[in-house]
Design a protein around this motif. Structure first.
Motif, PDB file in Angstrom:
ATOM      1  N   UNK A  49     -22.256  31.327 -20.040  1.00 51.03           N
ATOM      2  CA  UNK A  49     -22.834  31.516 -21.368  1.00 51.03           C
ATOM      3  C   UNK A  49     -24.226  30.895 -21.450  1.00 51.03           C
ATOM      4  N   UNK A  50     -24.375  29.698 -20.910  1.00 58.19           N
ATOM      5  CA  UNK A  50     -25.682  29.026 -20.928  1.00 58.19           C
ATOM      6  C   UNK A  50     -26.704  29.826 -20.125  1.00 58.19           C
ATOM      7  N   UNK A  51     -26.284  30.367 -18.982  1.00 63.24           N
ATOM      8  CA  UNK A  51     -27.193  31.166 -18.166  1.00 63.24           C
ATOM      9  C   UNK A  51     -27.633  32.430 -18.902  1.00 63.24           C
ATOM     10  N   UNK A  52     -26.711  33.081 -19.601  1.00 61.85           N
ATOM     11  CA  UNK A  52     -27.057  34.276 -20.379  1.00 61.85           C
ATOM     12  C   UNK A  52     -28.044  33.908 -21.474  1.00 61.85           C
ATOM     13  N   UNK A  53     -27.814  32.784 -22.125  1.00 62.41           N
ATOM     14  CA  UNK A  53     -28.675  32.345 -23.222  1.00 62.41           C
ATOM     15  C   UNK A  53     -30.105  32.080 -22.750  1.00 62.41           C
ATOM     16  N   UNK A  54     -30.282  31.706 -21.501  1.00 59.51           N
ATOM     17  CA  UNK A  54     -31.612  31.419 -20.960  1.00 59.51           C
ATOM     18  C   UNK A  54     -32.388  32.684 -20.599  1.00 59.51           C
ATOM     19  N   UNK A  55     -31.691  33.808 -20.436  1.00 61.78           N
ATOM     20  CA  UNK A  55     -32.320  35.091 -20.090  1.00 61.78           C
ATOM     21  C   UNK A  55     -32.468  35.893 -21.383  1.00 61.78           C
ATOM     22  N   UNK A  56     -33.702  36.012 -21.885  1.00 62.81           N
ATOM     23  CA  UNK A  56     -33.958  36.611 -23.192  1.00 62.81           C
ATOM     24  C   UNK A  56     -33.350  38.011 -23.325  1.00 62.81           C
ATOM     25  N   UNK A  58     -30.887  39.470 -21.556  1.00 61.19           N
ATOM     26  CA  UNK A  58     -29.420  39.418 -21.541  1.00 61.19           C
ATOM     27  C   UNK A  58     -28.897  38.823 -22.836  1.00 61.19           C
ATOM     28  N   UNK A  59     -29.599  37.847 -23.422  1.00 61.34           N
ATOM     29  CA  UNK A  59     -29.171  37.233 -24.668  1.00 61.34           C
ATOM     30  C   UNK A  59     -29.228  38.252 -25.809  1.00 61.34           C
ATOM     31  N   UNK A  60     -30.276  39.073 -25.841  1.00 62.23           N
ATOM     32  CA  UNK A  60     -30.364  40.130 -26.859  1.00 62.23           C
ATOM     33  C   UNK A  60     -29.222  41.127 -26.699  1.00 62.23           C
ATOM     34  N   UNK A  61     -28.911  41.489 -25.462  1.00 66.31           N
ATOM     35  CA  UNK A  61     -27.815  42.418 -25.220  1.00 66.31           C
ATOM     36  C   UNK A  61     -26.494  41.822 -25.679  1.00 66.31           C
ATOM     37  N   UNK A  62     -26.285  40.542 -25.407  1.00 69.43           N
ATOM     38  CA  UNK A  62     -25.051  39.880 -25.819  1.00 69.43           C
ATOM     39  C   UNK A  62     -24.955  39.851 -27.344  1.00 69.43           C
ATOM     40  N   UNK A  63     -26.055  39.510 -28.007  1.00 68.07           N
ATOM     41  CA  UNK A  63     -26.058  39.488 -29.469  1.00 68.07           C
ATOM     42  C   UNK A  63     -25.770  40.874 -30.036  1.00 68.07           C
ATOM     43  N   UNK A  64     -26.385  41.892 -29.445  1.00 69.62           N
ATOM     44  CA  UNK A  64     -26.154  43.264 -29.902  1.00 69.62           C
ATOM     45  C   UNK A  64     -24.679  43.621 -29.736  1.00 69.62           C
ATOM     46  N   UNK A  65     -24.098  43.314 -28.594  1.00 67.91           N
ATOM     47  CA  UNK A  65     -22.684  43.584 -28.351  1.00 67.91           C
ATOM     48  C   UNK A  65     -21.817  42.863 -29.378  1.00 67.91           C
ATOM     49  N   UNK A  66     -22.103  41.583 -29.612  1.00 65.28           N
ATOM     50  CA  UNK A  66     -21.318  40.787 -30.544  1.00 65.28           C
ATOM     51  C   UNK A  66     -21.418  41.350 -31.956  1.00 65.28           C
ATOM     52  N   UNK A  67     -22.633  41.724 -32.371  1.00 65.55           N
ATOM     53  CA  UNK A  67     -22.813  42.278 -33.716  1.00 65.55           C
ATOM     54  C   UNK A  67     -22.122  43.626 -33.851  1.00 65.55           C
ATOM     55  N   UNK A  90     -32.974  46.497 -37.073  1.00 63.52           N
ATOM     56  CA  UNK A  90     -33.582  47.480 -36.174  1.00 63.52           C
ATOM     57  C   UNK A  90     -35.040  47.706 -36.552  1.00 63.52           C
ATOM     58  N   UNK A  91     -35.298  47.877 -37.849  1.00 68.59           N
ATOM     59  CA  UNK A  91     -36.650  48.143 -38.328  1.00 68.59           C
ATOM     60  C   UNK A  91     -37.588  46.973 -38.036  1.00 68.59           C
ATOM     61  N   UNK A  92     -37.085  45.734 -38.117  1.00 67.39           N
ATOM     62  CA  UNK A  92     -37.904  44.558 -37.836  1.00 67.39           C
ATOM     63  C   UNK A  92     -38.086  44.336 -36.336  1.00 67.39           C
ATOM     64  N   UNK A  93     -37.343  45.073 -35.530  1.00 68.13           N
ATOM     65  CA  UNK A  93     -37.455  44.923 -34.082  1.00 68.13           C
ATOM     66  C   UNK A  93     -36.658  43.757 -33.523  1.00 68.13           C
ATOM     67  N   UNK A  94     -35.766  43.175 -34.324  1.00 65.45           N
ATOM     68  CA  UNK A  94     -34.939  42.055 -33.846  1.00 65.45           C
ATOM     69  C   UNK A  94     -33.916  42.516 -32.811  1.00 65.45           C
ATOM     70  N   UNK A  95     -33.465  43.742 -32.955  1.00 67.15           N
ATOM     71  CA  UNK A  95     -32.510  44.308 -32.015  1.00 67.15           C
ATOM     72  C   UNK A  95     -32.995  45.705 -31.647  1.00 67.15           C
ATOM     73  N   UNK A  96     -32.469  46.232 -30.558  1.00 68.02           N
ATOM     74  CA  UNK A  96     -32.836  47.574 -30.123  1.00 68.02           C
ATOM     75  C   UNK A  96     -31.595  48.438 -30.080  1.00 68.02           C
TER      76      UNK A  96
END
Length: 97
Positions: A49-56, A58-67, A90-96
Motif C-alpha cells: 500500500x505504501x509503495x502504491x501511494x508513492x507512485x502518483x 498507481x495511486x490515482x488508479x487505486x483511488x479511482x477503483x476505490x471510488x 472528472x471536470x476538475x481533472x482530479x480523476x480520469x
C-alpha cells in the motif's frame, strides 16, 4: 554519544531504541522478524500500500477503483449525488475516465 534504551518485547528479546542516529531500516526489520507469522502478511500488504501511494499514477488508479467500488455499493438514493460528485471531479481533472 547515542543514548540507548532497552525494552522487553513479547518475545522476551530486548529491543534497543536509540534516541539519536536511528537506523530505521534495521529497526524495522528487527521488529518484523519478531512478529508472529500470522501478522507477516498484514505487514507485507501495508508495505504494498505504501509503495502504491508513492507512485502518483498507481495511486490515482487505486483511488479511482476505490471510488468506483464505493459508488457501486452505495444505496440507489445516493446515486445521483454520487454521480454529480464524480462528474465534478472528472471536470476538475482530479480523476480520469
Amino acid at each position: 554519544m547515542a543514548m540507548t534504551t532497552e525494552i522487553q518485547h513479547k518475545s522476551k528479546q530486548p529491543v534497543y531504541l536509540e534516541t539519536t542516529a536511528i537506523d530505521y531500516r534495521t529497526q524495522t526489520i528487527n521488529k518484523i522478524q519478531q512478529l508472529p507469522e500470522s501478522l507477516i502478511k498484514e505487514v507485507n500488504d501495508f508495505i504494498d500500500f505504501i509503495e502504491v501511494r508513492q507512485d502518483h499514477k498507481r495511486w490515482q488508479q487505486w483511488n479511482h477503483f476505490y471510488e468506483t467500488l464505493d459508488l457501486g455499493e452505495s444505496d440507489f438514493s445516493d446515486y445521483l449525488a454520487n454521480l454529480e460528485t464524480y462528474e465534478e471531479r472528472l471536470a476538475r481533472g482530479e480523476i480520469q475516465w
